[in-house]
Design an enzyme around this catalytic site. Structure first.
Site: not given
Ligand SMILES: Cc1cc2nc3c(=O)[nH]c(=O)nc-3n(C[C@H](O)[C@H](O)[C@H](O)COP(=O)(O)OP(=O)(O)OC[C@H]3O[C@@H](n4cnc5c(N)ncnc54)[C@H](O)[C@@H]3O)c2cc1C
Length: 593
Positions: A527, A573
């Site tokens: 997280h 979360h």
């Molecule tokens: C295994 C796991 C379990 C979790 N469980 C929960 C839960 O049960 N409940 C909850 O609320 N949260 C949970 N979380 C946390 C939550 O999912 C994340 O905090 C949230 O989804 C992050 O969103 P984001 O948009 O910041 O990043 P992300 O959703 O990670 O999106 C980032 C995107 O950018 C892309 N990317 C990254 N670098 C590059 C690059 N250089 N070039 C092109 N594309 C790139 C990635 O592939 C990805 O698609 C969990 C996370 C994980 C990994």
């Protein structure tokens, strides 16, 4: 059934092969380019392209989510860890976790981490949002102002109208948009719910009607981002095949690794060109007419900024990167929630242990899921969650120590009982039935870092140092949460099930012994927030990275919208809170702000 036919009519063909090392400028241009089609990026791209006169390109590093069973059946989500759907990051060794390095899971697929995560749907306590509003000086982050965005993103599924589910949720705090992110209460009547709820009453933990009502401290029913027995993610709801094939103004480029952003020539500080490596290793550039929205997540967003010359000068210099704007806060302020799991044996037979170790049992449930998307694989192994606080008179507060949480209604830790063995640091025994308490420090005051790989700054993995449990406060909270867990499983409600700890409870007798157990049992969280944090519009240069309108301070043409912008740890979360800011930034951009 999951459809195995991939239908991506509007996916772009990758540009033709070229000699590695040369740069291929794409002839096409877009109004907006979203870097990272993850939890936030998928929503932003989808919302912006609702206006058919606006063109949007998403550049995503991973593959499609469509047709992937492991991303669809909720129970099997751990199969995605260390798979091609994970970025396969590792933290540096953590001194307070027995010097072990930890895996740091991040989704590498359309939908990002929402495509591989545990689906617990939280949206942070009201006081966290109020604290963000107070820190940024922007009242539009207050809970009351954020709630409409949360509802806009949600398709709450009402549980059955039976006595068991009376008083298990509050419809006033939910959205009922069936095509958006599904939100489902567990409705399987598993044996564990009765002792889990009764034990809470017996040890004085209050019942909370709705975990997502803004006041989560107490025990409540879990809510999960599932719909019709399957995962509901940012990709399934916002960038599904139907949306992609019906919008000619929305393009998604998959398997394209963004290396950096480039300043527009002739201007110093306008960053509307994106450089990426395509699946064949070619270096390609593409430009946005209006803006780039960086949504690559808490690890990649700061790395892409640094590679672009936007970051702490000394660190960039050390990696031979020319500093275009010195922003000390980039990659700093990483906050996360460290976890541990304690396990008890029980005489109940209906736990999920056999699903994990007996293929025949797993296949029976898989057959049921295949037939009608029902049964045990539609959910995880937990049904209730407890958010708790260290007592006000705890010794840690003597001597003027300031509570780092967002206020008296904000949790310090989170516990959720599971009806199986969940400890990742000790293997599941071959026989027996178990319950586990998953324990997370929530209101951490530790701040870690994400930095460039000095051996390969342009394409290497981030160097991640969350500094887990490195403050006395975090260790205190973890100890308190472990002791609370033992107290909880000592409650009369668990006696019928003969709940017996499988660890030596003598560890509770001294902080040193408890710390030693924690050090060997704890694991990293998932997280992370804060590596490109948001601050007041007028905060000193470099203290914060983005302004409350998500624009990167000191440059033009660039916004950041993902978990990296949260200035403080989210006491729940992070997915739900990320969805809320994605809806908010989409509105800001659409309204020209
Ligand atoms: C295994 C796991 C379990 C979790 N469980 C929960 C839960 O049960 N409940 C909850 O609320 N949260 C949970 N979380 C946390 C939550 O999912 C994340 O905090 C949230 O989804 C992050 O969103 P984001 O948009 O910041 O990043 P992300 O959703 O990670 O999106 C980032 C995107 O950018 C892309 N990317 C990254 N670098 C590059 C690059 N250089 N070039 C092109 N594309 C790139 C990635 O592939 C990805 O698609 C969990 C996370 C994980 C990994």
């Amino acid at each position: 059934m999951v459809s195995l036919s991939l239908r991506f009519c509007s996916l772009l063909a990758l540009v033709p092969l070229a000699a590695v090392g040369s740069v291929i400028p794409r002839a096409d241009a877009y109004d907006y380019i979203v870097v990272g089609g993850g939890s936030a990026g998928s929503i932003i791209a989808s919302r912006l392209s609702e206006n058919s006169s606006v063109s949007v390109l998403v550049i995503e590093g991973g593959p499609s989510h469509e047709g992937e069973v492991d991303l669809t059946i909720p129970y099997v989500y751990p199969r995605t860890f260390r798979s091609r759907f994970d970025w396969n990051y590792t933290t540096v060794p953590q001194p307070n976790l027995g010097n072990r390095p930890g895996i740091y899971l991040r989704g590498h697929v359309l939908g990002g981490s929402s495509s591989i995560n545990g689906m617990t749907l939280n949206r942070a306590p009201a006081s966290d949002w109020d604290k963000i509003a107070s820190y940024t000086g922007d009242s539009s982050f207050r809970w009351d102002a954020i709630l409409p965005y949360i509802k806009k993103n949600e398709g709450f599924n009402r549980p059955p109208n039976t006595p068991e589910y009376a008083n298990t949720y509050d419809p006033a705090v939910h959205g009922f948009n069936a095509d958006k992110i599904g939100n489902t209460l567990v409705t399987d009547g598993n044996w564990i719910s009765q002792p889990a709820l009764q034990a809470a009453t017996e040890v004085g933990i209050n019942y909370v009607r709705d975990v997502n009502g803004g006041l989560p401290v107490g025990i409540s029913w879990q809510q999960f981002s599932t719909k019709d027995g399957s995962r509901s993610s940012a990709a399934t709801a916002y960038l599904n095949a139907g949306i992609l094939s019906s919008r000619t103004n929305l393009k998604v480029l998959l398997n394209a690794f963004v290396t950096r952003l480039l300043p527009v020539s002739g201007t110093d500080l306008k960053f509307t060109t994106v450089e990426y490596k395509d699946a064949s290793g070619n270096t390609v550039t593409v430009s946005a007419r209006r803006e780039v929205i960086l949504s690559a997540g808490v690890m990649s967003t700061p790395i892409i900024l640094m590679r672009s010359g936007l970051g702490p000068r000394a660190h960039l210099q050390a990696n031979n990167i020319t500093t275009i704007l010195d922003i000390p806060a980039v990659g700093q302020n990483l906050q996360d929630r460290c976890g541990a799991a304690a396990v008890w044996s029980v005489n109940a037979t209906d736990t999920d242990d056999d699903i994990d170790r007996n293929p025949a049992v797993f296949n029976r449930w898989l057959n049921q899921w295949n037939q009608n998307h029902t049964g045990r694989l539609t959910q995880m192994s937990y049904r209730q969650m407890i958010f708790g606080r260290v007592p006000n008179n705890a010794s840690i507060f003597s001597g003027g120590f300031q509570d780092p949480s967002s206020g008296p209604t904000c949790p310090h830790y989170e516990l959720y009982p599971a009806n199986k063995w969940t400890s990742p640091t000790t293997p599941q025994p071959a026989t027996g039935n178990f319950v586990s308490m998953n324990i997370f420090v929530s209101a951490s005051n530790v701040r870690g870092t994400v930095t460039l790989d000095p051996t390969n700054p342009l394409t290497g993995n981030p160097v991640i140092d969350p500094k887990y449990l490195s403050s006395e406060w975090d260790r205190y909270v973890m100890r308190d949460a472990v002791r609370t867990s033992v107290h909880y499983f000592n409650a009369p409600a668990w006696k019928k099930w003969n709940a017996t700890p499988v660890f030596d409870t003598a560890i509770l007798n001294s902080d040193a012994a408890l710390d030693a157990w924690i050090s060997s049992s704890a694991f990293g969280g998932v997280h992370g927030v804060g590596t490109a944090r948001m601050g007041p519009a007028n905060s000193p240069a470099g203290q914060d990275v983005v302004a409350p309108n998500f624009k990167v301070k000191g440059v033009s043409g660039l916004r950041i919208a993902d978990t990296s912008v949260f200035p403080f740890v989210i006491n729940g979360h992070t997915m739900g809170a990320t969805y809320a800011i994605a809806e908010k930034v989409s509105d800001l951009i659409k309204s020209g702000n």
